[in-house]
Design an enzyme around this catalytic site. Structure first.
Site, PDB file in Angstrom:
ATOM      1  CG  ASN A   1      -1.851   0.961   1.773  1.00  0.00           C
ATOM      2  OD1 ASN A   1      -1.753   2.025   1.107  1.00  0.00           O
ATOM      3  ND2 ASN A   1      -3.054   0.878   2.399  1.00  0.00           N
TER       4      ASN A   1
ATOM      5  N   GLY B   1       0.860   4.010   0.648  1.00  0.00           N
ATOM      6  CA  GLY B   1       0.371   4.981   1.870  1.00  0.00           C
ATOM      7  C   GLY B   1       0.658   4.696   2.900  1.00  0.00           C
TER       8      GLY B   1
ATOM      9  CG  ASP C   1      -3.678  -5.412   9.109  1.00  0.00           C
ATOM     10  OD1 ASP C   1      -3.885  -5.427   7.937  1.00  0.00           O
ATOM     11  OD2 ASP C   1      -4.958  -6.344  10.164  1.00  0.00           O
TER      12      ASP C   1
ATOM     13  CG  PHE D   1      -3.051   6.253   3.472  1.00  0.00           C
ATOM     14  CD1 PHE D   1      -2.864   6.711   4.123  1.00  0.00           C
ATOM     15  CD2 PHE D   1      -3.872   4.686   3.156  1.00  0.00           C
ATOM     16  CE1 PHE D   1      -1.857   6.066   5.374  1.00  0.00           C
ATOM     17  CE2 PHE D   1      -3.391   4.389   4.264  1.00  0.00           C
ATOM     18  CZ  PHE D   1      -2.480   4.540   5.441  1.00  0.00           C
ATOM     19  N   GLY D   2      -6.324   6.207   2.409  1.00  0.00           N
ATOM     20  CA  GLY D   2      -7.606   5.429   2.768  1.00  0.00           C
ATOM     21  C   GLY D   2      -8.523   6.896   3.394  1.00  0.00           C
TER      22      GLY D   2
ATOM     23  CG  ASP E   1      -5.574  10.016   6.710  1.00  0.00           C
ATOM     24  OD1 ASP E   1      -6.341   9.203   7.373  1.00  0.00           O
ATOM     25  OD2 ASP E   1      -5.166   9.694   6.152  1.00  0.00           O
TER      26      ASP E   1
ATOM     27  CE  LYS F   1      -2.423   9.952   9.199  1.00  0.00           C
ATOM     28  NZ  LYS F   1      -3.036   8.634   8.042  1.00  0.00           N
TER      29      LYS F   1
HETATM   30  P1  IMP Z   1      -4.973  -3.924   5.925  1.00  0.00           P
HETATM   31  O1  IMP Z   1      -4.068  -3.177   6.905  1.00  0.00           O
HETATM   32  O2  IMP Z   1      -3.428  -3.307   4.506  1.00  0.00           O
HETATM   33  O3  IMP Z   1      -6.021  -4.709   5.565  1.00  0.00           O
HETATM   34  O4  IMP Z   1      -5.688  -2.384   5.087  1.00  0.00           O
HETATM   35  C1  IMP Z   1      -6.165  -1.170   6.029  1.00  0.00           C
HETATM   36  C2  IMP Z   1      -6.840  -0.237   5.401  1.00  0.00           C
HETATM   37  O5  IMP Z   1      -7.711   0.755   6.495  1.00  0.00           O
HETATM   38  C3  IMP Z   1      -6.478   1.193   4.075  1.00  0.00           C
HETATM   39  O6  IMP Z   1      -6.206   0.459   3.459  1.00  0.00           O
HETATM   40  C4  IMP Z   1      -7.243   2.336   4.450  1.00  0.00           C
HETATM   41  O7  IMP Z   1      -8.061   1.896   4.028  1.00  0.00           O
HETATM   42  C5  IMP Z   1      -7.417   1.849   5.951  1.00  0.00           C
HETATM   43  N1  IMP Z   1      -6.171   2.588   6.976  1.00  0.00           N
HETATM   44  C6  IMP Z   1      -5.435   2.495   7.756  1.00  0.00           C
HETATM   45  N2  IMP Z   1      -4.401   3.681   8.419  1.00  0.00           N
HETATM   46  C7  IMP Z   1      -5.365   4.271   7.359  1.00  0.00           C
HETATM   47  C8  IMP Z   1      -4.896   5.121   7.846  1.00  0.00           C
HETATM   48  O8  IMP Z   1      -4.021   5.925   8.771  1.00  0.00           O
HETATM   49  N3  IMP Z   1      -5.754   6.719   7.226  1.00  0.00           N
HETATM   50  C9  IMP Z   1      -6.730   5.996   6.458  1.00  0.00           C
HETATM   51  N4  IMP Z   1      -6.971   4.964   6.418  1.00  0.00           N
HETATM   52  C10 IMP Z   1      -5.935   3.870   6.978  1.00  0.00           C
END
Ligand code: IMP
Length: 202
Positions: free
Chosen positions: A15, A17, A74, A157-158, A160, A180
């Site tokens: 990922n 971000g 995670d 990202f995600g 946020d 942040k």
């Molecule tokens: P994974 O840990 O790869 O399963 O993905 C976790 C998901 O949670 C990410 O793709 C984001 O969408 C979301 N996420 C985790 N941390 C953040 C953050 O700091 N900001 C925004 N979204 C987050």
């Protein structure tokens, strides 16, 4: 400066971000960081039923696959009014025909909440550090806040842009990365990791 084998560290994520944030957090500690994608390491399936299980699975796979120390995150956004979802399924909520789209994921959360007045949410991060011999250590951080709609800001990202941390007027999407990093779930888990490992800057 670190030297030799303990200087190289794989950031076990695909990922972009997260890769950027984890590299920024690790920056001052003198590691030579490389992303899992750059090493062509496969992205393991997240079959765990908790943040810890998934973080450890990703860190172990990257450490084993590279022969280097590996750090995995995670994380996700937990919404009590939605019974804890998206939670460990936060990335999955973004999946659709054209791949991952977090605008769609944020819309799904907003739709699921409807006019529920309880907009509380928290981000949770588990950071796991694994070694090629199978050892692993994990640390958790959280940041509490409120979900806003419509989303605001295009940083981060995600999720946020729809998350406004308690005590702040802006969303994570509107904040400078350094702001942040002072308060985020990932930064809190990282502070615990640094303290436990006795890492020093430089
Ligand atoms: P994974 O840990 O790869 O399963 O993905 C976790 C998901 O949670 C990410 O793709 C984001 O969408 C979301 N996420 C985790 N941390 C953040 C953050 O700091 N900001 C925004 N979204 C987050």
């Amino acid at each position: 400066m670190r030297s030799g084998a303990d200087r190289r560290l794989v950031i076990a994520t695909h990922n972009p971000g997260k890769l950027k944030e984890m590299a920024e957090l690790l920056g001052p500690y003198g590691f030579d960081c490389v992303g899992a994608g750059a090493l062509d390491l496969p992205e393991p399936e997240e079959t765990g039923d908790s943040f810890v299980a998934n973080a450890e699975l990703k860190a172990r796979a990257a450490a084993r696959g590279s022969g280097l120390m590996a750090l995995a995150d995670d994380s996700g956004v937990v919404v009590p009014a939605l019974g804890g979802e998206p939670g460990i399924h936060s990335a999955r909520w973004a999946e659709g025909p054209g791949g991952r789209d977090f605008r769609r994921a944020m819309e799904r959360v907003a739709r699921a909440l409807g006019d529920n007045p309880d907009r509380r949410a928290y981000f949770l991060s588990v950071l796991s550090l694994a070694w090629p011999d199978g050892r692993v250590r994990s640390f958790e951080g959280r940041v509490h806040g409120t979900l806003v709609w419509p989303p605001r800001g295009d940083r981060g990202f995600g999720y946020d842009p729809m998350f406004q941390p308690d005590g702040h007027a802006g969303t994570f999407g509107e904040m400078e990365p350094t702001a942040k990093h002072r308060i985020s779930h990932r930064a809190e888990a990282f502070r615990k990791l640094v303290a436990a490992m006795g890492w020093t800057r430089g």
